[in-house]
Design a protein around this motif. Sequence first.
Motif, PDB file in Angstrom:
ATOM      1  N   GLY A 313       0.448  -1.361   0.327  1.00 51.24           N
ATOM      2  CA  GLY A 313       0.199   0.229   0.082  1.00 51.24           C
ATOM      3  C   GLY A 313       1.085   1.734  -0.007  1.00 51.24           C
ATOM      4  N   THR A 314       0.468   2.308   0.045  1.00 48.91           N
ATOM      5  CA  THR A 314       0.836   3.912  -0.004  1.00 48.91           C
ATOM      6  C   THR A 314       0.711   4.068   1.666  1.00 48.91           C
ATOM      7  OG1 THR A 314       0.883   4.313  -2.263  1.00 48.91           O
ATOM      8  CG2 THR A 314       1.410   5.746  -1.039  1.00 48.91           C
ATOM      9  N   PHE A 315       1.876   4.685   2.016  1.00 44.74           N
ATOM     10  CA  PHE A 315       1.791   4.743   3.339  1.00 44.74           C
ATOM     11  C   PHE A 315       2.831   6.584   3.223  1.00 44.74           C
ATOM     12  CE2 PHE A 315       2.222   0.291   3.271  1.00 44.74           C
ATOM     13  CZ  PHE A 315       1.888  -0.129   4.506  1.00 44.74           C
ATOM     14  N   ILE A 316       2.241   7.131   4.283  1.00 40.49           N
ATOM     15  CA  ILE A 316       1.625   8.767   4.128  1.00 40.49           C
ATOM     16  C   ILE A 316       2.785   9.241   5.459  1.00 40.49           C
ATOM     17  CG2 ILE A 316       0.552  10.683   4.152  1.00 40.49           C
ATOM     18  CD1 ILE A 316       0.111   8.886   1.982  1.00 40.49           C
ATOM     19  N   LEU A 317       3.715  10.014   5.100  1.00 42.83           N
ATOM     20  CA  LEU A 317       4.672  10.330   5.875  1.00 42.83           C
ATOM     21  C   LEU A 317       4.003  11.523   6.612  1.00 42.83           C
ATOM     22  CD1 LEU A 317       6.102   7.729   4.355  1.00 42.83           C
ATOM     23  CD2 LEU A 317       8.353   9.187   5.020  1.00 42.83           C
ATOM     24  N   VAL A 318       4.011  11.756   7.537  1.00 40.85           N
ATOM     25  CA  VAL A 318       3.471  13.318   7.719  1.00 40.85           C
ATOM     26  C   VAL A 318       4.011  13.910   9.251  1.00 40.85           C
ATOM     27  CG1 VAL A 318       1.116  12.791   7.085  1.00 40.85           C
ATOM     28  CG2 VAL A 318       1.807  11.987   8.920  1.00 40.85           C
ATOM     29  N   ASP A 319       3.978  15.121   9.131  1.00 38.61           N
ATOM     30  CA  ASP A 319       4.819  15.714  10.596  1.00 38.61           C
ATOM     31  C   ASP A 319       2.838  15.733  11.008  1.00 38.61           C
ATOM     32  OD1 ASP A 319       3.775  17.756  12.845  1.00 38.61           O
ATOM     33  OD2 ASP A 319       5.661  19.535  11.446  1.00 38.61           O
ATOM     34  N   HIS A 320       2.878  14.890  12.557  1.00 40.42           N
ATOM     35  CA  HIS A 320       1.164  14.609  12.433  1.00 40.42           C
ATOM     36  C   HIS A 320       0.418  16.010  13.497  1.00 40.42           C
ATOM     37  CE1 HIS A 320      -1.987  12.516  13.662  1.00 40.42           C
ATOM     38  NE2 HIS A 320      -1.525  11.557  13.288  1.00 40.42           N
ATOM     39  N   ALA A 321       1.867  17.747  13.322  1.00 42.85           N
ATOM     40  CA  ALA A 321       1.007  18.813  13.675  1.00 42.85           C
ATOM     41  C   ALA A 321      -0.276  18.577  12.591  1.00 42.85           C
ATOM     42  CB  ALA A 321       2.229  19.949  14.100  1.00 42.85           C
ATOM     43  N   ILE A 322      -1.223  18.665  12.266  1.00 43.94           N
ATOM     44  CA  ILE A 322      -1.778  18.087  10.725  1.00 43.94           C
ATOM     45  C   ILE A 322      -2.198  18.570   9.367  1.00 43.94           C
ATOM     46  CG2 ILE A 322      -3.755  17.367  11.545  1.00 43.94           C
ATOM     47  CD1 ILE A 322      -1.795  14.618  10.182  1.00 43.94           C
ATOM     48  N   PHE A 323      -1.908  19.748  10.261  1.00 42.28           N
ATOM     49  CA  PHE A 323      -3.035  21.331   9.437  1.00 42.28           C
ATOM     50  C   PHE A 323      -1.244  21.841   8.221  1.00 42.28           C
ATOM     51  CE2 PHE A 323      -6.102  22.058  11.445  1.00 42.28           C
ATOM     52  CZ  PHE A 323      -7.110  22.623  10.624  1.00 42.28           C
ATOM     53  N   SER A 346      -7.010  -7.043   6.598  1.00 41.01           N
ATOM     54  CA  SER A 346      -7.746  -7.080   5.674  1.00 41.01           C
ATOM     55  C   SER A 346      -8.500  -6.443   4.604  1.00 41.01           C
ATOM     56  CB  SER A 346      -8.959  -7.627   6.875  1.00 41.01           C
ATOM     57  OG  SER A 346      -9.873  -6.462   7.283  1.00 41.01           O
ATOM     58  N   GLY A 347      -8.593  -5.016   5.157  1.00 37.46           N
ATOM     59  CA  GLY A 347      -8.727  -4.086   3.669  1.00 37.46           C
ATOM     60  C   GLY A 347     -10.962  -3.933   4.023  1.00 37.46           C
ATOM     61  N   VAL A 348     -11.461  -3.515   3.262  1.00 40.08           N
ATOM     62  CA  VAL A 348     -12.937  -3.326   3.523  1.00 40.08           C
ATOM     63  C   VAL A 348     -13.153  -5.275   3.664  1.00 40.08           C
ATOM     64  CG1 VAL A 348     -15.048  -2.308   3.202  1.00 40.08           C
ATOM     65  CG2 VAL A 348     -12.626  -0.379   2.557  1.00 40.08           C
ATOM     66  N   VAL A 349     -14.315  -4.508   4.804  1.00 41.81           N
ATOM     67  CA  VAL A 349     -14.727  -6.285   4.717  1.00 41.81           C
ATOM     68  C   VAL A 349     -16.829  -6.837   4.329  1.00 41.81           C
ATOM     69  CG1 VAL A 349     -15.106  -8.261   5.779  1.00 41.81           C
ATOM     70  CG2 VAL A 349     -13.139  -7.146   5.862  1.00 41.81           C
ATOM     71  N   GLN A 350     -17.243  -4.717   4.454  1.00 46.44           N
ATOM     72  CA  GLN A 350     -18.360  -5.202   4.450  1.00 46.44           C
ATOM     73  C   GLN A 350     -18.555  -3.419   4.383  1.00 46.44           C
ATOM     74  OE1 GLN A 350     -21.173  -6.596   7.130  1.00 46.44           O
ATOM     75  NE2 GLN A 350     -22.544  -6.163   5.730  1.00 46.44           N
ATOM     76  N   GLU A 351     -19.839  -2.958   3.241  1.00 44.52           N
ATOM     77  CA  GLU A 351     -19.800  -1.186   4.165  1.00 44.52           C
ATOM     78  C   GLU A 351     -21.019  -0.862   3.859  1.00 44.52           C
ATOM     79  OE1 GLU A 351     -17.568   1.710   1.661  1.00 44.52           O
ATOM     80  OE2 GLU A 351     -18.376   2.633   1.245  1.00 44.52           O
ATOM     81  N   ILE A 406     -10.934   3.935  -5.555  1.00 46.20           N
ATOM     82  CA  ILE A 406     -10.603   2.927  -5.045  1.00 46.20           C
ATOM     83  C   ILE A 406     -12.034   1.990  -4.869  1.00 46.20           C
ATOM     84  CG2 ILE A 406     -10.847   1.621  -2.519  1.00 46.20           C
ATOM     85  CD1 ILE A 406      -8.541   4.899  -1.445  1.00 46.20           C
ATOM     86  N   SER A 407     -11.689   1.315  -5.584  1.00 46.18           N
ATOM     87  CA  SER A 407     -12.816  -0.045  -5.992  1.00 46.18           C
ATOM     88  C   SER A 407     -13.868  -0.468  -4.758  1.00 46.18           C
ATOM     89  CB  SER A 407     -12.623  -1.326  -7.088  1.00 46.18           C
ATOM     90  OG  SER A 407     -11.449  -2.185  -6.102  1.00 46.18           O
ATOM     91  N   ASN A 408     -15.156  -0.188  -5.488  1.00 43.62           N
ATOM     92  CA  ASN A 408     -15.889  -0.350  -4.249  1.00 43.62           C
ATOM     93  C   ASN A 408     -15.899   0.570  -3.345  1.00 43.62           C
ATOM     94  OD1 ASN A 408     -16.562  -3.215  -5.352  1.00 43.62           O
ATOM     95  ND2 ASN A 408     -14.841  -3.576  -4.304  1.00 43.62           N
ATOM     96  N   ALA A 409     -15.627   1.871  -2.958  1.00 36.54           N
ATOM     97  CA  ALA A 409     -15.379   2.578  -1.934  1.00 36.54           C
ATOM     98  C   ALA A 409     -15.572   4.162  -2.842  1.00 36.54           C
ATOM     99  CB  ALA A 409     -14.559   2.290  -1.529  1.00 36.54           C
ATOM    100  N   PHE A 410     -14.629   4.322  -2.978  1.00 37.78           N
ATOM    101  CA  PHE A 410     -14.433   5.509  -4.084  1.00 37.78           C
ATOM    102  C   PHE A 410     -14.560   6.352  -5.410  1.00 37.78           C
ATOM    103  CE2 PHE A 410     -12.537   6.560   0.744  1.00 37.78           C
ATOM    104  CZ  PHE A 410     -13.371   6.635   0.945  1.00 37.78           C
ATOM    105  N   PRO A 411     -15.347   6.954  -5.716  1.00 38.38           N
ATOM    106  CA  PRO A 411     -15.770   6.433  -7.302  1.00 38.38           C
ATOM    107  C   PRO A 411     -14.412   6.927  -8.387  1.00 38.38           C
ATOM    108  CG  PRO A 411     -16.843   7.843  -6.817  1.00 38.38           C
ATOM    109  CD  PRO A 411     -16.543   7.171  -5.690  1.00 38.38           C
ATOM    110  N   PRO A 412     -13.853   6.757  -9.387  1.00 36.85           N
ATOM    111  CA  PRO A 412     -12.890   7.192 -10.152  1.00 36.85           C
ATOM    112  C   PRO A 412     -13.262   8.702 -10.704  1.00 36.85           C
ATOM    113  CG  PRO A 412     -13.760   5.683 -11.285  1.00 36.85           C
ATOM    114  CD  PRO A 412     -14.122   5.434 -10.160  1.00 36.85           C
ATOM    115  N   LEU A 413     -11.841   9.667 -10.404  1.00 39.32           N
ATOM    116  CA  LEU A 413     -12.078  10.490 -11.763  1.00 39.32           C
ATOM    117  C   LEU A 413     -11.808  10.556 -13.187  1.00 39.32           C
ATOM    118  CD1 LEU A 413     -11.270  13.147  -8.721  1.00 39.32           C
ATOM    119  CD2 LEU A 413     -13.902  12.219  -9.331  1.00 39.32           C
ATOM    120  N   ALA A 414     -11.290   9.826 -13.318  1.00 42.91           N
ATOM    121  CA  ALA A 414     -10.466   9.596 -14.085  1.00 42.91           C
ATOM    122  C   ALA A 414     -11.520   8.696 -15.027  1.00 42.91           C
ATOM    123  CB  ALA A 414      -8.941   8.592 -14.383  1.00 42.91           C
ATOM    124  N   LYS A 415     -11.083   9.848 -16.260  1.00 50.28           N
ATOM    125  CA  LYS A 415     -12.020   8.860 -18.192  1.00 50.28           C
ATOM    126  C   LYS A 415     -13.488   8.948 -17.443  1.00 50.28           C
ATOM    127  CE  LYS A 415      -8.630   7.014 -20.931  1.00 50.28           C
ATOM    128  NZ  LYS A 415      -7.918   6.079 -21.160  1.00 50.28           N
TER     129      LYS A 415
END
Length: 489
Positions: A313-323, A346-351, A406-415
Amino acid sequence: MKFFKRIIQVFGFTAMAILAITSCKRENKNNQATVIDDASKIHISGEMEAELTAPPFVPAPVGNRSAKKLKIHMEILEKEGTMTDGVKYVYWTFGGSVPGSFIRTRVGDEVEFTLANHPENKLPHNIDLHAVTGPGGGATSSFVAPGHEKMFSFKTLNPGLYVYHCATAPVGMHIANGMYGLILVEPEGGLPKVDKEYYIMQGDFYTKGEYGEPGVQSFDMQKAIDEDADYVVFNGKVGALTGDNAITANVGETVRLFVGNGGPNLTSSFHVIGEIFDNVHIEGGSVLNKNVQTTSIPAGGAAIVDFKVDVPGTFILVDHAIFRAFNKGALAMLKVNGEENKALYSGVVQEGIYNPEGGTIQTMPTDTKETVENKSKKTLQEKISSGKQIYTNTCFACHQANGEGISNAFPPLAKSDYLNADVKRSIDIVLNGKSGEIMVNGAKYNSVMTKQTLTNSEVADVLTYVYNSWGNNKTNVTEMMVLEVKNAH
Ligand code: CU
């Protein structure tokens, strides 16, 4: 006292700070007297040229090599670079990068350091390495005018990860312009072997214009004094380690991050979203903490963290002073490739939809009346650049870097057939949110998008970016169009 006076003459007020730092170092030495005594007696055998690397890469580990005379040639370059899309900044650099070149030594090395100031530079500079036991960390011996070079040497006595920085007055300004980096002193026999090592350094920047204001931005002294940062970034710019520039690893590998904080002002609450640090060398020193979520890295300090990556997956590195992460640029990415491990994650099991308040969408209070706005004078390209930044801060977590969703969760904006069919509907969704089932490119989505708190011009820019990316229909969304949709409600 004579020495003190001489320094004062050369560096003025700066010397006070340098002496204060030096005296701290002496206290440390007393606490670790045995280490120092041993290291000072390590004999060197032979000499070698140090490998220097630009971030996010580090030189090869020292391994079992003996202590040597280690020759370092560092060149100072003042040069224009990109802070973020459309924003330029004149950086002052050690070795041409921010942070400066990574230096890797072992305890007992005798470092012969040559600092060269390029003839086209405008200012004198020097270097204070926190790994140095000596006046000013080398600053007093390395002050060098453009077109000159200086050499000095020191023995590395304490293993650890150390910041180096310019200490020429006004010190804050030299650091704020990017003059910092890391020097690692490995213990005898080297650090434990890992699969991947990377170099990351946080810094805060102060510009005349606000975040994202286009053009060449100059340093703002008053904002720096007020600690009112416009940019807080990893490796010198917004997005230095995102998208195609993300650092990478494979499932099952161990990853070590050498993390520094150049400051000049802000302490970093360094965190990797979705990972736990197995080991942290607190403050870059010898104490190991284990199982850490967020580690504090002071300005002028560092930490060594390592962890095994178990799932892709993609892991995001941040300064957690989050703004700082989502609004000022302190966000990087680690992309991990490999097989899923459903036992670990598991990923999303049920939504399903959960609407305790009866299906309304979260709203924020806003001004009720809005009529005339200045017509934007931005070109299409400027709108796309600005929109890309807004997208990165606001949309990309759900809709992903290339609009793939993200499939089954957030619709694509591409094409996206849904997006391209109706621009007013798209504007309305960004302004007011959306829930309920929709069909996008033949697939059903039933998630909730919250109302976004963006200005009309930001809505126009981000949608223009989306419409002009990833095979969409290139609509230029204007502020007037946004205002019309707003007023239709
Ligand atoms: Cu400098």
